[in-house]
Design an enzyme around this catalytic site. Sequence first.
Site, PDB file in Angstrom:
ATOM      1  CG  PHE A 141      -1.794   1.106   1.235  1.00 39.67           C
ATOM      2  CD1 PHE A 141      -2.894   1.110   0.439  1.00 39.67           C
ATOM      3  CD2 PHE A 141      -1.641   2.351   2.003  1.00 39.67           C
ATOM      4  CE1 PHE A 141      -3.924   2.436   0.492  1.00 39.67           C
ATOM      5  CE2 PHE A 141      -2.415   3.356   2.048  1.00 39.67           C
ATOM      6  CZ  PHE A 141      -3.729   3.524   1.144  1.00 39.67           C
ATOM      7  CG  ASP A 226       5.447   3.742   1.687  1.00 40.72           C
ATOM      8  OD1 ASP A 226       5.519   4.341   2.733  1.00 40.72           O
ATOM      9  OD2 ASP A 226       4.440   3.612   0.958  1.00 40.72           O
ATOM     10  CE  LYS A 255      -1.024   5.535   8.041  1.00 45.65           C
ATOM     11  NZ  LYS A 255      -0.628   4.955   6.483  1.00 45.65           N
TER      12      LYS A 255
HETATM   13  C1  LIG Z   1      -0.886   5.047   5.256  1.00 48.11           C
HETATM   14  C2  LIG Z   1       0.169   4.839   4.230  1.00 48.11           C
HETATM   15  C3  LIG Z   1       0.192   5.692   2.910  1.00 48.11           C
HETATM   16  C4  LIG Z   1      -0.592   6.776   2.593  1.00 48.11           C
HETATM   17  O1  LIG Z   1      -0.459   7.884   3.567  1.00 48.11           O
HETATM   18  P1  LIG Z   1      -1.765   9.019   3.179  1.00 48.11           P
HETATM   19  O2  LIG Z   1      -1.050   9.854   4.328  1.00 48.11           O
HETATM   20  O3  LIG Z   1      -2.928   8.349   3.914  1.00 48.11           O
HETATM   21  O4  LIG Z   1      -1.666   9.479   1.994  1.00 48.11           O
HETATM   22  C5  LIG Z   1       1.174   5.262   2.081  1.00 48.11           C
HETATM   23  N1  LIG Z   1       2.180   4.184   2.530  1.00 48.11           N
HETATM   24  C6  LIG Z   1       2.210   3.580   3.377  1.00 48.11           C
HETATM   25  C7  LIG Z   1       3.243   2.394   3.678  1.00 48.11           C
HETATM   26  C8  LIG Z   1       1.012   3.734   4.375  1.00 48.11           C
HETATM   27  O5  LIG Z   1       0.971   3.020   5.599  1.00 48.11           O
END
Ligand SMILES: *Cc1c(COP(=O)(O)O)cnc(C)c1O
Length: 421
Positions: A141, A226, A255
């Site tokens: 994700f 990420d 986050k």
């Molecule tokens: C939450 C998340 C995102 C997206 O972040 P947003 O602030 O909701 O756009 C991207 N990558 C990972 C691994 C995440 O957990």
Amino acid sequence: MTEAVHTAPAPPDHSAFMPTYRPLPMVPVSGAGCWLADADGRRYLDLAGGIAVAALGHAHPRLVAALHDQAARLWHVSNVFSNRPAEALARRLCELTFAERVFFSNSGAEANEAAFKLARRVGHRRGGPDKHRIVALRESFHGRTLFTVSVGGKPAYTETFEPLPPGIVHVDPGDHEQLEAAVDDRTCAVVLEPVLGEGGVLPLPPGYVRHARELCDRHDALLVFDEVQTGMGRTGHLFAHQALGVTPDICTAAKALGGGFPIGATLATAEVGDQLTRGTHGSTFGGNPLAARVALEVLDAVSDPALLANVTARSEQFVDGLRTIGRSTGIFTDVRGRGLLLGAVLAPEFAGRAREAQLAALEAGVCVLVAGTDVIRLTPPLIITADETAHGLERLEVAFTRLVRRWREAAAGDGGPEGTV
Ligand SMILES: *Cc1c(COP(=O)(O)O)cnc(C)c1O
């Protein structure tokens, strides 16, 4: 005086929202530390932490003070001006990591969007337009913009949004052969979450991450981590990759970076970061003084070895406690994750019922998350104490003992599972 008539707090009202979410029945109106309260003053232990965002809990005095102080000085100047909080934050991120350049945005998706655009651009410059392929993992994700859902590995999130950006290849996480076959000279980047968060709290084996690094080196591609969910102390290290001994070319954070104030950051080496030259990318709000000032406080707090040691100690306490609950109730078969990013996997007989377990926990006074339909996910504040952890485990044991009894009675009674909520 008339006797007060008790009425339950009003339920969530999303009637004027686009129906993208299904909020839990409790609406928090205040928070302090690891606790949330509803309008009735009923308290809930928050093991969800705003989805791995509230690293220092709610209303942390340091963050409140920094935000108030900055709010009275300067909110916003856009990228037409520099600002001191953003300068300090960028410098500090570089001191504490591999990074030498930082780009600020407002969310995880935006941090990744910048990372993927940068990877494409570096690919073009190194190998021409053919060197544009991005290799990513199924079930990963990376956010909800069109590019980031396309790199993400969940087809359900891209269906009906086609046509998608081309040149993205997905492989199964942990499968060395598929990775080896997918990465070639047309690859501009391999994108990994060190622990797949939304995809079920799945830590990648260190050997697999090292293999990705080797393949990127062999084919002149960039390794992108990420760390939107795994970064900022979540795994007991400032960034998860620092424990893997593998250095990326680009790493994203968001986050917990702002502890609840929206901010995203794309970190890179100088050689890579310097290729996002003037005018090639930008953001009106990115590096906003309010966000940067708060993030500077968060970064200082989560890079403290004492706080990171607490993450590791509480992680062990949660894993032991959840395994015990799994054994006594039969609800879980496996507990996995790193630090305070933990997933408890429902036993096969209860597959698909994570939402029901989440509602049962809430009724017992504990907020938890799910990851998909089979995993209960915990991402509590990193400041959680041993006593709070013990309390949370005790409430979860009560909730899940009751729930499993109900599930089994329903199955025995009518020969089928009760309807899902
Ligand atoms: C939450 C998340 C995102 C997206 O972040 P947003 O602030 O909701 O756009 C991207 N990558 C990972 C691994 C995440 O957990």
